[in-house]
Write an enzyme that holds these catalytic residues in place. Sequence first.
Site, PDB file in Angstrom:
ATOM      1  N   CYS A 119       0.514  -0.955   0.066  1.00  0.00           N
ATOM      2  CA  CYS A 119      -0.591   0.126   0.081  1.00  0.00           C
ATOM      3  C   CYS A 119       0.558   1.496   0.028  1.00  0.00           C
ATOM      4  O   CYS A 119       0.098   2.834  -0.133  1.00  0.00           O
ATOM      5  CB  CYS A 119      -1.524   0.263   1.057  1.00  0.00           C
ATOM      6  SG  CYS A 119      -0.188  -0.078   2.573  1.00  0.00           S
ATOM      7  N   LYS A 194      -6.042  -9.572  11.177  1.00  0.00           N
ATOM      8  CA  LYS A 194      -5.887  -7.859  11.130  1.00  0.00           C
ATOM      9  C   LYS A 194      -7.409  -7.237  10.555  1.00  0.00           C
ATOM     10  O   LYS A 194      -7.562  -7.975   9.556  1.00  0.00           O
ATOM     11  CB  LYS A 194      -4.831  -7.131   9.486  1.00  0.00           C
ATOM     12  CG  LYS A 194      -4.695  -6.098   9.830  1.00  0.00           C
ATOM     13  CD  LYS A 194      -3.625  -5.837   8.461  1.00  0.00           C
ATOM     14  CE  LYS A 194      -3.544  -4.391   8.037  1.00  0.00           C
ATOM     15  NZ  LYS A 194      -2.417  -3.719   7.689  1.00  0.00           N
ATOM     16  N   ARG A 204      -2.542   5.966   7.786  1.00  0.00           N
ATOM     17  CA  ARG A 204      -2.444   5.594   6.247  1.00  0.00           C
ATOM     18  C   ARG A 204      -1.926   7.872   5.700  1.00  0.00           C
ATOM     19  O   ARG A 204      -0.818   7.915   4.899  1.00  0.00           O
ATOM     20  CB  ARG A 204      -3.721   5.761   6.041  1.00  0.00           C
ATOM     21  CG  ARG A 204      -4.322   4.664   5.859  1.00  0.00           C
ATOM     22  CD  ARG A 204      -5.283   4.197   5.541  1.00  0.00           C
ATOM     23  NE  ARG A 204      -5.529   2.877   5.988  1.00  0.00           N
ATOM     24  CZ  ARG A 204      -7.079   2.404   5.445  1.00  0.00           C
ATOM     25  NH1 ARG A 204      -8.456   2.509   5.275  1.00  0.00           N
ATOM     26  NH2 ARG A 204      -7.293   0.612   5.904  1.00  0.00           N
ATOM     27  N   LYS A 247      -4.500  -7.504  15.576  1.00  0.00           N
ATOM     28  CA  LYS A 247      -4.060  -5.872  14.939  1.00  0.00           C
ATOM     29  C   LYS A 247      -5.663  -5.029  14.579  1.00  0.00           C
ATOM     30  O   LYS A 247      -6.135  -5.749  13.259  1.00  0.00           O
ATOM     31  CB  LYS A 247      -3.450  -5.330  13.961  1.00  0.00           C
ATOM     32  CG  LYS A 247      -3.384  -3.881  13.511  1.00  0.00           C
ATOM     33  CD  LYS A 247      -1.793  -3.600  12.150  1.00  0.00           C
ATOM     34  CE  LYS A 247      -2.419  -2.813  11.659  1.00  0.00           C
ATOM     35  NZ  LYS A 247      -2.231  -2.366  10.602  1.00  0.00           N
ATOM     36  N   SER A 273      -2.006   3.602  14.706  1.00  0.00           N
ATOM     37  CA  SER A 273      -2.356   5.459  15.263  1.00  0.00           C
ATOM     38  C   SER A 273      -3.119   6.053  15.578  1.00  0.00           C
ATOM     39  O   SER A 273      -3.541   6.367  16.289  1.00  0.00           O
ATOM     40  CB  SER A 273      -1.732   5.457  13.564  1.00  0.00           C
ATOM     41  OG  SER A 273      -3.438   4.543  13.352  1.00  0.00           O
TER      42      SER A 273
HETATM   43  C1  PBG Z   1      -0.332  -1.960   5.949  1.00  0.00           C
HETATM   44  C2  PBG Z   1      -0.570  -1.444   7.085  1.00  0.00           C
HETATM   45  C3  PBG Z   1      -1.084  -0.813   8.048  1.00  0.00           C
HETATM   46  C4  PBG Z   1      -1.129  -0.308   9.300  1.00  0.00           C
HETATM   47  C5  PBG Z   1      -0.020  -1.166   9.454  1.00  0.00           C
HETATM   48  N1  PBG Z   1       0.791  -1.745   8.356  1.00  0.00           N
HETATM   49  C6  PBG Z   1      -2.254   0.198   7.632  1.00  0.00           C
HETATM   50  C7  PBG Z   1      -3.440  -0.478   6.477  1.00  0.00           C
HETATM   51  O1  PBG Z   1      -3.774  -1.907   6.839  1.00  0.00           O
HETATM   52  O2  PBG Z   1      -4.321   0.729   6.487  1.00  0.00           O
HETATM   53  C8  PBG Z   1      -1.938   0.662  10.330  1.00  0.00           C
HETATM   54  C9  PBG Z   1      -0.399   0.255  11.120  1.00  0.00           C
HETATM   55  C10 PBG Z   1      -1.282   1.822  12.108  1.00  0.00           C
HETATM   56  O3  PBG Z   1      -2.899   2.174  11.927  1.00  0.00           O
HETATM   57  O4  PBG Z   1      -0.932   2.545  12.859  1.00  0.00           O
HETATM   58  N2  PBG Z   1       0.699  -1.818   5.592  1.00  0.00           N
END
Ligand code: PBG
Length: 324
Positions: A119, A194, A204, A247, A273
Amino acid sequence: MFKRFRRLRTNDTIRNLTRETVLTPNDFMYPLFVKEGKFEKFEIASMPGVFQMDIDAVVQECGDMINLGLTSVLLFAIPEVKDSVGSECLCDHSLISRTIKAIKAKYPQMYIVTDLCFCEYTDHGHCGIMDPKTQSVDNDATLEISAQQAIVHAKAGADMIAPSGMMDGIIEVLREALDKEGFINLPIMSYSTKFASAFYGPFRDVAESTPSFGDRRTYQMDVGNRLEAIEESLEDERQGADILMVKPALSFLDTIRDIRNNTNLPIAAYNVSGEYAMLKLAGQHGLIDYDRVMMEKLLSMKRAGANIIITYHAKEACKLLKEQ
Ligand code: PBG
């Protein structure tokens, strides 16, 4: 006579002796974001205290971490050029490769875990190659380039690979590819459970990975599914994952415990985050005692059954632990 629980709560010593769960710097892994260029670092508006950094700043940050007793980093890279298949991360001179080498040159003891996803590297912001017919990520085509990306990380010197794209079958494919190239001792930490969560918003912004259309609900999990959450992690265990992950962490403490009760593998919890940003802003507005709420929150993840807590609070938490 009834039981008097208060007998063991009368002073610090007895409370310390009987405490079941405690936090130490060894519990934490710290996410870092490297961005192409020479600019030192930019703070992210939605995540005070979190930065996009250039390679030199990342290396410097690793020095600060080591001084605090933090020795593992989860590394994300934000490249200059993005395209439909994320080519930047498939070559040996990729930003993440150069960053790994720069860290290892100065701090060989720093344990580097690399986030493996697309991504951050694709112009559409989805976690793999798009299938034009379904307008969704093509699972099996993405597996092929994921194996390539894993080898790039491994060759650069990563200590552990952490695939985060929620593609079916990815652990088996990565394990096979790594073994074939001789990386038989390189562990895989799977983002095994996840969820398609709204708590990733601020990430993001940092990773510049917001999808340009649609969302991630065809590959990330539905937040209402408790049993499937266990199945997702157990399947990755069967495929050869060394560490499982839940997660986000805070809204899914039940899931951490469910998986803890079903596996003997180590479990990581990703304190994401949005969870970080909410606490920061509440603290800045004086609504809560920030330090205490932060520690309580991190402790809840460990108590739920996590062995590793991936958190943007890692440095702050270590500073507090040192002062105790
Ligand atoms: C995808 C990824 C994400 C996060 C870690 N790895 C974002 C997503 O799935 O959109 C999110 C981590 C966070 O929100 O702290 N590479």
